[in-house]
Structures are given as C-alpha cells and as structure tokens.
Scaffold this motif. Sequence first.
Motif, PDB file in Angstrom:
ATOM      1  N   SER A 121       0.761  -1.473  -0.006  1.00 46.96           N
ATOM      2  CA  SER A 121      -0.064   0.024   0.122  1.00 46.96           C
ATOM      3  C   SER A 121       0.991   1.194  -0.185  1.00 46.96           C
ATOM      4  N   SER A 122       0.703   1.920  -1.135  1.00 46.13           N
ATOM      5  CA  SER A 122       1.361   3.570  -1.431  1.00 46.13           C
ATOM      6  C   SER A 122       0.296   4.335  -1.311  1.00 46.13           C
ATOM      7  N   ASN A 123      -0.745   4.173  -0.245  1.00 48.91           N
ATOM      8  CA  ASN A 123      -1.189   5.373  -0.527  1.00 48.91           C
ATOM      9  C   ASN A 123      -1.190   6.369   0.422  1.00 48.91           C
ATOM     10  N   ASP A 124      -1.358   7.304   0.257  1.00 52.16           N
ATOM     11  CA  ASP A 124      -1.922   8.914   1.621  1.00 52.16           C
ATOM     12  C   ASP A 124      -2.688   8.895   2.651  1.00 52.16           C
ATOM     13  N   VAL A 125      -1.742   7.869   3.318  1.00 51.86           N
ATOM     14  CA  VAL A 125      -2.537   7.865   4.830  1.00 51.86           C
ATOM     15  C   VAL A 125      -3.231   9.785   5.535  1.00 51.86           C
ATOM     16  N   THR A 126      -3.040  10.835   4.730  1.00 52.15           N
ATOM     17  CA  THR A 126      -2.842  11.982   5.735  1.00 52.15           C
ATOM     18  C   THR A 126      -4.801  12.672   4.940  1.00 52.15           C
ATOM     19  N   SER A 127      -4.324  11.700   4.242  1.00 51.18           N
ATOM     20  CA  SER A 127      -5.759  12.535   2.898  1.00 51.18           C
ATOM     21  C   SER A 127      -6.901  10.637   2.959  1.00 51.18           C
ATOM     22  N   HIS A 128      -6.035  10.265   3.218  1.00 49.22           N
ATOM     23  CA  HIS A 128      -7.050   9.032   2.976  1.00 49.22           C
ATOM     24  C   HIS A 128      -6.660   7.659   4.738  1.00 49.22           C
ATOM     25  N   PRO A 129      -7.226   8.619   5.767  1.00 51.52           N
ATOM     26  CA  PRO A 129      -7.252   7.656   6.734  1.00 51.52           C
ATOM     27  C   PRO A 129      -7.361   6.300   6.900  1.00 51.52           C
ATOM     28  N   GLN A 130      -8.343   5.599   6.172  1.00 45.21           N
ATOM     29  CA  GLN A 130      -8.577   4.336   6.364  1.00 45.21           C
ATOM     30  C   GLN A 130      -7.456   3.280   5.885  1.00 45.21           C
ATOM     31  N   ASP A 131      -6.295   3.842   4.703  1.00 47.18           N
ATOM     32  CA  ASP A 131      -5.592   2.486   4.716  1.00 47.18           C
ATOM     33  C   ASP A 131      -4.340   3.271   5.399  1.00 47.18           C
ATOM     34  N   SER A 132      -4.689   3.769   6.899  1.00 51.01           N
ATOM     35  CA  SER A 132      -3.522   3.563   7.499  1.00 51.01           C
ATOM     36  C   SER A 132      -2.896   2.521   8.074  1.00 51.01           C
ATOM     37  N   PHE A 133      -1.882   2.009   8.866  1.00 50.11           N
ATOM     38  CA  PHE A 133      -1.104   0.614   8.779  1.00 50.11           C
ATOM     39  C   PHE A 133      -2.024   0.370   9.954  1.00 50.11           C
ATOM     40  N   ASP A 134      -2.383   0.827  10.483  1.00 47.98           N
ATOM     41  CA  ASP A 134      -2.870  -0.016  11.671  1.00 47.98           C
ATOM     42  C   ASP A 134      -4.320  -0.677  11.037  1.00 47.98           C
ATOM     43  N   ASN A 135      -4.942   0.121   9.747  1.00 52.11           N
ATOM     44  CA  ASN A 135      -6.579  -0.047   9.239  1.00 52.11           C
ATOM     45  C   ASN A 135      -6.120  -1.420   8.408  1.00 52.11           C
ATOM     46  N   MET A 136      -4.896  -1.182   7.565  1.00 52.44           N
ATOM     47  CA  MET A 136      -4.114  -2.591   7.254  1.00 52.44           C
ATOM     48  C   MET A 136      -3.775  -3.726   7.225  1.00 52.44           C
ATOM     49  N   LYS A 137      -3.141  -3.751   8.840  1.00 55.20           N
ATOM     50  CA  LYS A 137      -3.224  -4.613   9.847  1.00 55.20           C
ATOM     51  C   LYS A 137      -5.003  -5.529   9.783  1.00 55.20           C
ATOM     52  N   LEU A 138      -5.884  -4.307  10.278  1.00 55.15           N
ATOM     53  CA  LEU A 138      -7.482  -5.151  10.555  1.00 55.15           C
ATOM     54  C   LEU A 138      -7.781  -5.922   8.857  1.00 55.15           C
ATOM     55  N   PHE A 139      -7.951  -5.342   7.971  1.00 54.73           N
ATOM     56  CA  PHE A 139      -8.159  -5.611   6.745  1.00 54.73           C
ATOM     57  C   PHE A 139      -6.851  -7.000   6.207  1.00 54.73           C
ATOM     58  N   ALA A 140      -5.698  -6.895   6.285  1.00 62.32           N
ATOM     59  CA  ALA A 140      -5.451  -8.414   6.026  1.00 62.32           C
ATOM     60  C   ALA A 140      -5.773  -9.273   7.450  1.00 62.32           C
ATOM     61  N   GLU A 141      -5.518  -9.228   8.092  1.00 63.33           N
ATOM     62  CA  GLU A 141      -6.538 -10.098   9.275  1.00 63.33           C
ATOM     63  C   GLU A 141      -7.961 -10.878   8.832  1.00 63.33           C
ATOM     64  N   LYS A 142      -8.881  -9.843   8.261  1.00 59.71           N
ATOM     65  CA  LYS A 142      -9.934 -10.160   7.718  1.00 59.71           C
ATOM     66  C   LYS A 142     -10.447 -11.291   6.862  1.00 59.71           C
ATOM     67  N   HIS A 143      -9.030 -10.560   6.034  1.00 55.13           N
ATOM     68  CA  HIS A 143      -9.006 -10.872   4.501  1.00 55.13           C
ATOM     69  C   HIS A 143      -8.306 -12.380   4.677  1.00 55.13           C
ATOM     70  N   GLY A 144      -8.105 -12.480   5.944  1.00 51.97           N
ATOM     71  CA  GLY A 144      -6.465 -13.783   5.906  1.00 51.97           C
ATOM     72  C   GLY A 144      -5.559 -13.931   5.127  1.00 51.97           C
ATOM     73  N   PHE A 145      -5.056 -12.946   4.857  1.00 51.56           N
ATOM     74  CA  PHE A 145      -3.548 -12.575   3.367  1.00 51.56           C
ATOM     75  C   PHE A 145      -2.582 -13.572   4.013  1.00 51.56           C
ATOM     76  N   PRO A 146      -2.252 -14.887   3.144  1.00 47.18           N
ATOM     77  CA  PRO A 146      -1.210 -15.500   3.444  1.00 47.18           C
ATOM     78  C   PRO A 146      -0.173 -14.537   2.471  1.00 47.18           C
ATOM     79  N   PHE A 147      -0.252 -13.560   2.053  1.00 51.02           N
ATOM     80  CA  PHE A 147       0.950 -12.970   2.355  1.00 51.02           C
ATOM     81  C   PHE A 147       1.671 -11.835   2.430  1.00 51.02           C
ATOM     82  N   PRO A 148       2.795 -11.090   2.813  1.00 53.39           N
ATOM     83  CA  PRO A 148       2.929 -10.224   3.461  1.00 53.39           C
ATOM     84  C   PRO A 148       2.012  -8.731   3.029  1.00 53.39           C
TER      85      PRO A 148
END
Length: 185
Positions: free
Chosen positions: A75-102
């Motif tokens: 993820s390269s998105n600017d999290v200042t303009s798009h806080p839903q893409d923050s690192f903490d939200n990335m963690k939740l997104f990956a967990e929710k969808h069961g990412f088998p990759f980094p």
Amino acid sequence: MAAVPPLCDFGWKPVNATLPGVDGKDHDILAQAGENGLVVVFICNHCPYVVAVIDRIVQVAKDLAELGVGFVAISSNDVTSHPQDSFDNMKLFAEKHGFPFPYLYDEDQAVGRGWGAVCTPDFFGFNADMELQYRGRLDASRKKAGATGLRRDLYEAMKQIVETGKGPEEQIASMGCSIKWKDAS
C-alpha cells in the motif's frame, strides 16, 4: 475516475526495497519470490475495486504458491488524505481477509513511484529471473466482483510464465482507483 496502468514493459527489472509489514516484520520485496516467480500488487484498504476482488486475490495467491510463485501486496496511498488506509487499518484488512502473503506499507511512496504504480489494484508479474512479464488485470471484475467462472487472467498468465518464462503478448490492463500521492511540496 478510474486509473489504468500502462502496458507491460517486458523484461523490466524491479528495484528492491525493504518495507514494514503488518506482521510487525520488515520484508525485502524481492525476497518474497518463489522459485518460479513473483507477483507484486499495489492495493489499499478502501478502494472499491480492491474490496470487490480481495477474496479472489487471496485465492490466486494461494493457487500461485502451489506453482512456486511468491506474492506480496504493497500500500502506497497517502494516509493523511485517506486515513482508512493507515497502517493500523492495513493490519485489520489483512486479518479480516486472511492474507497468506506479506502486506507492506510504503509510507514515503518511493516504491510506488519507482515502480510506476498507477492504481489499486496494479499487478506486476515476474518470471524466475525477476523480469516483468505481466502487467494486467486479475480478471474481468471491476467495482463489483464478476460472475464466478470468469477467466483468471493473472493466474493463467503466471501459469504460462512458470511454464515458458514469458508472459502473454496480449494483456488487458488492470483498472482501479488512482494511487493517492502526497503533495510534492
């Protein structure tokens, strides 16, 4: 308006970088390669194009692992303009969808810019020699997941790359939300 990446620059060699992953570890992008290649996809958490197909992306990553192809998302998105893409939200997104990759965070956007990433999702498929052979779509899905049974463009292209070292001559570009770049001030 949707963004569309350029056609595949066959043979292009990527620049490696080390980025933090949602698993709390730093990862070298190219170290994620399998013996037969690597797929790098630029995504984000909020893009409707990504959200529509994220479970298909996860399944393709699992299927490609069986062919010896590694997979990593950035993820390269600017999290200042798009806080839903923050690192903490990335963690939740990956967990929710069961990412088998980094799932890696490109905070300064140097990787996204250096690779010429344009949209989310933007797929880069490399052969075993780390030469770009695919810059196309996952499948015909757009803002909504397409019907079951769609041709799996990314999977079929990577399967061909595993077998021949070369990607398909004809590729259909991915489409998605533009990457949200920081102001260059």
